[in-house]
Scaffold this motif. Structure first.
Motif, PDB file in Angstrom:
ATOM      1  N   VAL A  22       0.828  -1.201   0.000  1.00 15.89           N
ATOM      2  CA  VAL A  22       0.000   0.000   0.000  1.00 15.89           C
ATOM      3  C   VAL A  22       0.868   1.259   0.000  1.00 15.89           C
ATOM      4  O   VAL A  22       0.525   2.265  -0.631  1.00 15.89           O
ATOM      5  N   ALA A  23       2.015   1.191   0.652  1.00 15.79           N
ATOM      6  CA  ALA A  23       2.916   2.349   0.694  1.00 15.79           C
ATOM      7  C   ALA A  23       3.447   2.698  -0.696  1.00 15.79           C
ATOM      8  O   ALA A  23       3.801   3.853  -0.951  1.00 15.79           O
ATOM      9  N   LEU A  24       3.487   1.717  -1.596  1.00 22.47           N
ATOM     10  CA  LEU A  24       3.976   1.971  -2.952  1.00 22.47           C
ATOM     11  C   LEU A  24       3.038   2.864  -3.756  1.00 22.47           C
ATOM     12  O   LEU A  24       3.476   3.576  -4.653  1.00 22.47           O
ATOM     13  N   ILE A  25       1.735   2.824  -3.445  1.00 15.11           N
ATOM     14  CA  ILE A  25       0.757   3.502  -4.295  1.00 15.11           C
ATOM     15  C   ILE A  25       0.142   4.751  -3.674  1.00 15.11           C
ATOM     16  O   ILE A  25      -0.610   5.450  -4.353  1.00 15.11           O
ATOM     17  N   LYS A  26       0.437   5.055  -2.423  1.00 19.73           N
ATOM     18  CA  LYS A  26      -0.163   6.231  -1.791  1.00 19.73           C
ATOM     19  C   LYS A  26       0.221   7.503  -2.538  1.00 19.73           C
ATOM     20  O   LYS A  26       1.386   7.738  -2.824  1.00 19.73           O
ATOM     21  N   GLY A  27      -0.787   8.312  -2.866  1.00 21.04           N
ATOM     22  CA  GLY A  27      -0.546   9.583  -3.527  1.00 21.04           C
ATOM     23  C   GLY A  27      -0.331   9.499  -5.030  1.00 21.04           C
ATOM     24  O   GLY A  27      -0.213  10.515  -5.699  1.00 21.04           O
ATOM     25  N   GLN A  31      -4.175   5.134 -12.452  1.00 23.70           N
ATOM     26  CA  GLN A  31      -3.656   4.298 -13.530  1.00 23.70           C
ATOM     27  C   GLN A  31      -2.204   3.898 -13.264  1.00 23.70           C
ATOM     28  O   GLN A  31      -1.791   2.777 -13.548  1.00 23.70           O
ATOM     29  N   GLU A  32      -1.429   4.813 -12.693  1.00 22.63           N
ATOM     30  CA  GLU A  32      -0.042   4.503 -12.340  1.00 22.63           C
ATOM     31  C   GLU A  32       0.009   3.472 -11.224  1.00 22.63           C
ATOM     32  O   GLU A  32       0.842   2.559 -11.235  1.00 22.63           O
ATOM     33  N   LEU A  75      -8.093  10.647 -11.490  1.00 21.38           N
ATOM     34  CA  LEU A  75      -8.184  10.003 -10.180  1.00 21.38           C
ATOM     35  C   LEU A  75      -6.800   9.731  -9.597  1.00 21.38           C
ATOM     36  O   LEU A  75      -5.882   9.349 -10.315  1.00 21.38           O
ATOM     37  N   TYR A  76      -6.665   9.945  -8.303  1.00 24.50           N
ATOM     38  CA  TYR A  76      -5.436   9.605  -7.595  1.00 24.50           C
ATOM     39  C   TYR A  76      -5.787   8.952  -6.270  1.00 24.50           C
ATOM     40  O   TYR A  76      -6.910   9.074  -5.779  1.00 24.50           O
ATOM     41  N   VAL A  77      -4.819   8.239  -5.700  1.00 23.71           N
ATOM     42  CA  VAL A  77      -5.030   7.540  -4.435  1.00 23.71           C
ATOM     43  C   VAL A  77      -4.896   8.568  -3.310  1.00 23.71           C
ATOM     44  O   VAL A  77      -3.801   8.968  -2.948  1.00 23.71           O
ATOM     45  N   THR A 110      -8.432  -0.629   2.871  1.00 21.45           N
ATOM     46  CA  THR A 110      -9.311   0.434   2.393  1.00 21.45           C
ATOM     47  C   THR A 110      -8.537   1.339   1.437  1.00 21.45           C
ATOM     48  O   THR A 110      -7.424   1.758   1.754  1.00 21.45           O
ATOM     49  N   ILE A 111      -9.125   1.619   0.294  1.00 20.32           N
ATOM     50  CA  ILE A 111      -8.545   2.520  -0.705  1.00 20.32           C
ATOM     51  C   ILE A 111      -9.545   3.646  -0.957  1.00 20.32           C
ATOM     52  O   ILE A 111     -10.729   3.386  -1.188  1.00 20.32           O
ATOM     53  N   VAL A 112      -9.078   4.899  -0.923  1.00 22.17           N
ATOM     54  CA  VAL A 112      -9.910   6.063  -1.221  1.00 22.17           C
ATOM     55  C   VAL A 112      -9.309   6.773  -2.420  1.00 22.17           C
ATOM     56  O   VAL A 112      -8.154   7.205  -2.371  1.00 22.17           O
ATOM     57  N   LEU A 113     -10.085   6.866  -3.500  1.00 19.42           N
ATOM     58  CA  LEU A 113      -9.663   7.598  -4.690  1.00 19.42           C
ATOM     59  C   LEU A 113     -10.414   8.920  -4.756  1.00 19.42           C
ATOM     60  O   LEU A 113     -11.557   9.014  -4.302  1.00 19.42           O
ATOM     61  N   SER A 114      -9.759   9.925  -5.326  1.00 16.30           N
ATOM     62  CA  SER A 114     -10.376  11.233  -5.421  1.00 16.30           C
ATOM     63  C   SER A 114      -9.864  11.956  -6.649  1.00 16.30           C
ATOM     64  O   SER A 114      -8.794  11.643  -7.165  1.00 16.30           O
ATOM     65  N   THR A 115     -10.633  12.938  -7.104  1.00 17.77           N
ATOM     66  CA  THR A 115     -10.148  13.834  -8.142  1.00 17.77           C
ATOM     67  C   THR A 115      -9.622  15.081  -7.449  1.00 17.77           C
ATOM     68  O   THR A 115     -10.153  15.482  -6.407  1.00 17.77           O
ATOM     69  N   PRO A 116      -8.589  15.714  -7.987  1.00 16.65           N
ATOM     70  CA  PRO A 116      -8.053  16.904  -7.329  1.00 16.65           C
ATOM     71  C   PRO A 116      -9.052  18.060  -7.396  1.00 16.65           C
ATOM     72  O   PRO A 116      -9.923  18.098  -8.264  1.00 16.65           O
ATOM     73  N   GLU A 117      -8.898  18.988  -6.472  1.00 14.86           N
ATOM     74  CA  GLU A 117      -9.734  20.189  -6.468  1.00 14.86           C
ATOM     75  C   GLU A 117      -9.457  20.978  -7.741  1.00 14.86           C
ATOM     76  O   GLU A 117      -8.355  20.954  -8.270  1.00 14.86           O
TER      77      GLU A 117
END
Length: 132
Positions: A22-27, A31-32, A75-77, A110-117
């Motif tokens: 999980v630490a590999l994908i935070k932020g 798609q990346e 979308l980003y993590v 738990t994974i939360v994805l969001s679009t930037p402001e």
């Protein structure tokens, strides 16, 4: 702004091993993150890959429901964490009638994805403050 969550509970991966993945994908962009997980050698990367893909699908459905435009590249993590689940306790026979306890740990991921402001909305707000 679209925000989606995906959870998996009681997955048979120890929390310590899942946190490394999980630490590999935070932020990272979604798609990346999927590309990283697809080629990660850890065994926990497969269920986490499925979880991120599920979160992307959840975001797509949520955007369609709210009549919003969603580009998967946006979308980003936003957040990803691993909690400890229930522990299955098993016994292995040992010498001279003894028993050795084996703890089979599980995880809740738990994974939360969001679009930037929106960047232009933020700059519009600062220009109004400057004019006052």
């Amino acid at each position: 702004m679209v925000e989606s969550t995906a959870r998996v509970k009681h997955i048979r991966v120890t929390p310590q091993k899942a946190r490394r993945v999980v630490a590999l994908i935070k932020g990272k962009q979604a798609q990346e993150a999927l590309a990283i997980l697809k080629f990660a050698p850890q065994s926990a990367s497969e269920p986490i890959y499925k979880l991120v893909a599920s979160a992307v699908a959840n975001a797509r459905v949520k955007a369609d429901k709210d009549n919003e435009f969603l580009d998967d590249a946006d979308l980003y993590v936003k957040n990803a964490y691993v909690d400890e689940g229930t522990t299955l306790k098993r016994f292995q026979p040992r010498a001279q009638g003894r028993a050795f306890q084996i703890k089979k740990r599980t995880s809740h991921i738990t994974i939360v994805l969001s679009t930037p402001e929106n960047a232009d909305a933020a700059t519009a707000g600062t220009s109004k403050k400057a004019s006052k």
